[in-house]
Design a protein around this motif. Structure first.
Motif, PDB file in Angstrom:
ATOM      1  N   HIS A   8       0.861  -1.148  -0.137  1.00  0.00           N
ATOM      2  CA  HIS A   8      -0.342   0.522  -0.314  1.00  0.00           C
ATOM      3  C   HIS A   8       0.966   1.290  -0.117  1.00  0.00           C
ATOM      4  N   HIS A  14      -4.613   4.968   5.384  1.00  0.00           N
ATOM      5  CA  HIS A  14      -4.014   4.369   6.785  1.00  0.00           C
ATOM      6  C   HIS A  14      -2.785   2.965   6.265  1.00  0.00           C
ATOM      7  N   HIS A  39      -4.644   0.205  -2.604  1.00  0.00           N
ATOM      8  CA  HIS A  39      -6.677   0.106  -2.957  1.00  0.00           C
ATOM      9  C   HIS A  39      -7.285   1.112  -3.542  1.00  0.00           C
ATOM     10  N   HIS A 230       1.675  -2.082   5.019  1.00  0.00           N
ATOM     11  CA  HIS A 230       0.805  -0.813   5.156  1.00  0.00           C
ATOM     12  C   HIS A 230       1.824   0.659   6.041  1.00  0.00           C
TER      13      HIS A 230
HETATM   14 ZN    ZN Z   1      -5.713  -1.115   3.651  1.00  0.00          ZN
END
Ligand code: ZN
Ligand code: FE
Ligand code: FE
Ligand code: ZN
Length: 267
Positions: A8, A14, A39, A230
């Protein structure tokens, strides 16, 4: 060495770190092939109802793509792929198809993050589990998963038993659901994603469960690997365990993607 196809970026609201930090971490670990799969904007909702903490805004999407392509140019020693994690939303397949066709993706990872509009993997919405019958929920979830595979929109099906994320498990392992899903993946010609993010969650286990992965192998479903990072520190997370699990399930190769064409490499 296995690829890390699921990263990500801070754009999604996030995740943290700069994109070059993910790349540097991959180089430090000696990974050979990686890919960003942030995303997709929440295409199924009107702009005003989208949550900037869950996905990037629609207008950011071209910049995400540009940035990955630019990093690829300036990082010759590492294969960087352009991917995307796209939510499967029944009824919105046409919208997703047209968004995906606008960019030169190497692969599209399809995710089931919603069951009838409920973001069941969102920690803020966890209270909803108390109102649910877990057997029915699992059945619904796996139905969506099979529909995602059959949609023809995706190359890879993400974290295929994400429903266990917070530790909600059935009394008995749902082997029949695993078999059905593996068969649907095989018939649809999609890959299953081995995703190590589950190790960082209450589930404390890779997605998919060992028996689920073994069923996929048995039905001839190809596999890809991803950390679902992330943060840069999560690049390659749990890959030693991932490799063991793959071999345990009988896999000797993993799938690689370029311009949505699939090849294989030995592990
Ligand atoms: Zn995520
Ligand atoms: Fe996901
Ligand atoms: Fe993800
Ligand atoms: Zn994910």
């Amino acid at each position: 060495m296995i690829p890390d196809y699921h990263w990500h970026t801070a754009r999604c609201g996030h995740a943290s770190g700069s994109m070059s930090e993910y790349v540097m971490e991959a180089q430090r670990q000696g990974l050979i092939e990686v890919g960003f799969a942030d995303h997709i904007p929440m295409y199924w909702l009107p702009e005003g109802r989208r949550d900037s903490g869950l996905a990037m805004a629609g207008e950011e999407f071209p910049f995400y793509v540009q940035r990955v392509l630019a990093l690829r140019e300036t990082t010759p020693v590492l294969e960087i792929r352009l991917g995307v994690e796209a939510d499967f939303i029944p009824g919105s397949e046409g919208d997703l198809k047209s968004i995906l066709s606008a960019y030169p993706f190497d692969y599209v990872i399809g995710s089931v993050h919603y069951i009838d509009g409920w973001g069941y993997d969102n920690p803020d919405l966890m209270h909803e589990y108390e109102k649910r019958n877990l057997d029915e929920l699992y059945a619904l979830y796996f139905e969506q998963l099979c529909a995602a595979a059959r949609s023809g929109l995706f190359d890879i099906i993400a974290h295929p038993d994400l429903i266990k994320k917070f530790g909600h498990r059935l009394a008995k392992q749902p082997l029949d659901l695993y078999r059905k899903a593996a068969l649907a993946f095989a018939e649809a010609g999609v890959c299953v994603e081995l995703n190590t993010a589950g190790l960082r969650m209450p589930a404390a286990e890779i997605y998919p469960a060992r028996e689920f992965l073994a069923q996929c192998r048995k039905k001839g479903v190809p596999v890809t690997t991803g950390s679902d990072a992330h943060q840069p520190e999560q690049v390659g997370w749990g890959f030693k365990l991932a490799l063991e699990l793959l071999k345990d399930a009988g896999y000797s190769e993993v799938a690689l993607f370029r311009e949505r064409n699939r090849t294989f490499t030995r592990i």
